[in-house]
Design an enzyme around this catalytic site. Sequence first.
Site, PDB file in Angstrom:
ATOM      1  CG  ASN A  37       7.980  33.390  -5.833  1.00 55.58           C
ATOM      2  OD1 ASN A  37       8.918  32.934  -5.197  1.00 55.58           O
ATOM      3  ND2 ASN A  37       7.334  32.687  -6.755  1.00 55.58           N
ATOM      4  CG  HIS A 122      -2.668  26.138 -11.537  1.00 52.06           C
ATOM      5  ND1 HIS A 122      -1.469  26.803 -11.439  1.00 52.06           N
ATOM      6  CD2 HIS A 122      -3.631  27.087 -11.355  1.00 52.06           C
ATOM      7  CE1 HIS A 122      -1.697  28.089 -11.202  1.00 52.06           C
ATOM      8  NE2 HIS A 122      -3.002  28.269 -11.139  1.00 52.06           N
ATOM      9  NE  ARG A 147      -2.245  28.367 -14.908  1.00 56.64           N
ATOM     10  CZ  ARG A 147      -1.103  28.889 -14.440  1.00 56.64           C
ATOM     11  NH1 ARG A 147      -1.066  30.165 -14.084  1.00 56.64           N
ATOM     12  NH2 ARG A 147      -0.026  28.158 -14.303  1.00 56.64           N
ATOM     13  CE1 TYR A 159       4.469  30.708 -14.645  1.00 64.17           C
ATOM     14  CE2 TYR A 159       2.592  30.431 -16.118  1.00 64.17           C
ATOM     15  CZ  TYR A 159       3.107  30.776 -14.883  1.00 64.17           C
ATOM     16  OH  TYR A 159       2.259  31.161 -13.877  1.00 64.17           O
ATOM     17  CG  ASP A 211      -0.295  32.681 -16.866  1.00 61.67           C
ATOM     18  OD1 ASP A 211      -0.124  33.650 -17.621  1.00 61.67           O
ATOM     19  OD2 ASP A 211       0.210  32.592 -15.730  1.00 61.67           O
ATOM     20  CG  HIS A 213       4.156  33.751 -16.842  1.00 60.65           C
ATOM     21  ND1 HIS A 213       5.459  33.918 -16.463  1.00 60.65           N
ATOM     22  CD2 HIS A 213       3.414  33.827 -15.709  1.00 60.65           C
ATOM     23  CE1 HIS A 213       5.522  34.079 -15.148  1.00 60.65           C
ATOM     24  NE2 HIS A 213       4.288  34.035 -14.671  1.00 60.65           N
ATOM     25  CD  GLU A 237      -3.129  34.417 -15.365  1.00 60.74           C
ATOM     26  OE1 GLU A 237      -2.246  34.701 -14.534  1.00 60.74           O
ATOM     27  OE2 GLU A 237      -3.825  33.379 -15.285  1.00 60.74           O
ATOM     28  CG  HIS A 313      -1.376  35.817  -8.215  1.00 59.31           C
ATOM     29  ND1 HIS A 313      -1.078  34.797  -9.089  1.00 59.31           N
ATOM     30  CD2 HIS A 313      -0.307  35.925  -7.395  1.00 59.31           C
ATOM     31  CE1 HIS A 313       0.118  34.315  -8.807  1.00 59.31           C
ATOM     32  NE2 HIS A 313       0.606  34.975  -7.779  1.00 59.31           N
ATOM     33  CG  ASP A 317       3.482  33.426  -6.021  1.00 59.94           C
ATOM     34  OD1 ASP A 317       2.260  33.409  -5.766  1.00 59.94           O
ATOM     35  OD2 ASP A 317       3.968  33.987  -7.015  1.00 59.94           O
ATOM     36  CD  GLU A 340      -3.574  31.476  -9.715  1.00 57.66           C
ATOM     37  OE1 GLU A 340      -2.779  30.742 -10.320  1.00 57.66           O
ATOM     38  OE2 GLU A 340      -3.384  32.707  -9.566  1.00 57.66           O
ATOM     39  CD1 TRP A 403      10.739  32.259 -16.887  1.00 55.48           C
ATOM     40  CD2 TRP A 403       9.513  33.266 -15.313  1.00 55.48           C
ATOM     41  NE1 TRP A 403      10.179  31.272 -16.121  1.00 55.48           N
ATOM     42  CE2 TRP A 403       9.410  31.871 -15.138  1.00 55.48           C
ATOM     43  CE3 TRP A 403       8.811  34.091 -14.460  1.00 55.48           C
ATOM     44  CZ2 TRP A 403       8.655  31.274 -14.133  1.00 55.48           C
ATOM     45  CZ3 TRP A 403       8.054  33.522 -13.445  1.00 55.48           C
ATOM     46  CH2 TRP A 403       7.974  32.126 -13.283  1.00 55.48           C
TER      47      TRP A 403
END
Length: 403
Positions: A37, A122, A147, A159, A211, A213, A237, A313, A317, A340, A403
């Site tokens: 991605n 999600h 999530r 995010y 998450d 991130h 996560e 994951h 993406d 996921e 990020w």
Amino acid sequence: MIIRSAKVIVTCPGRNFVTLKLETDEGISGIGDATLNGREMSVVAYLEEYILPALIGKDPQRIEDIWQYLYRGAYWRRGPVTMTAIAAVDVALWDIKAKVAGMPLYQLLGGKSREKVMVYSHATGLDIDSCLNEVRKKVELGYKAVRVQCGIPGLAATYGVAKVPGQPYEPADSRLPAEHVWSTEKYLNHVPSLFAAVRKEFGDDLLLLHDVHHRLTPIQAARLGKEIEPYHLFWLEDCVPAENQASFELIRRHTTTPLAVGEVFNSLHDCHELIQKQLIDYIRAPLSHAGGITNVRRIADFAAIFHVKTGFHGATDLSPVCMGAALHFDSWIPNFGIQEHMPHSEETDRVFPHAYKFSGGFFTPGEVPGHGVDINEELAAKYPYNPAQLPVNRLEDGTLWNW
């Protein structure tokens, strides 16, 4: 049997995907996901300039030898670009081998360890109330695990939170990286109230995930893990950047909240210490970024020794090719934890017809030979590549952050 041709297909049915297609002299083809991605074309160049010419004439059934050739044979090893390219080749070769055998891929790996694969979806919202509405929708669809991410008061963007409630979250949305503003303090003060609200609304049976991130320092992550312990998360996560694996020792000393990490990992070397010292509970390295089935099987087997489960994951993406292969792997792996799942768009599903199916919070991989995912090249050609990069983060004082 030899590999007669190899080509890379780039398409953008709503978002960019890179697919490798290998074809043998006996007319059997296999495909692998080479999507990275925001850096898609770097993998395209690596494949087309360095890997594909070396594959022509090789025996596609010598999967281990080809994997070693591409990994050990390259002086510049590892890294996301290299390992994504190797993964695409590896998954395509497993696809071919399973088709030659006339079996679904999970049979070649050793057969099923379970009848169905639990997935999590999600749920996001601009605030807690809208997030609760999205959680409700996922529960109504049958998901047993969700999530949960929501907007943070005082921050314009967060995010994991879709700009429009109910719409898919896609962070790579501009030709040059967008700049987001982040506040660790605002985030830490708000997140516990989110999970208090979710538990009050949905009770204790729903499995909850979150998450971070890579946004926190180890002591901040320890604080968060400790404060959300009453809400019994399935996992927390990517709470810190994982380059320093020892960071998790500090977190582990302060909280019993289960920890997951690894979507940016591409080899066992990235997580050897985390697994061996039992500093994490779930390893998330995806097939398409960590060298394919051949390499991720080594990671998963090593993890099993130390009571670490898989939690791959599976965001949008990654293409349906990765999802299909992962579901076969999930069906076989003894130490499976969860998978996921972010639903792909209807456009994407038409470009990548697949055998896997969802029902009541679980997936089955399908029974067709191979990994069960194909690509409609004619339709894929109608969706040209659209450059898009992931954002960057800055703290409120302008300091560049993770990020």
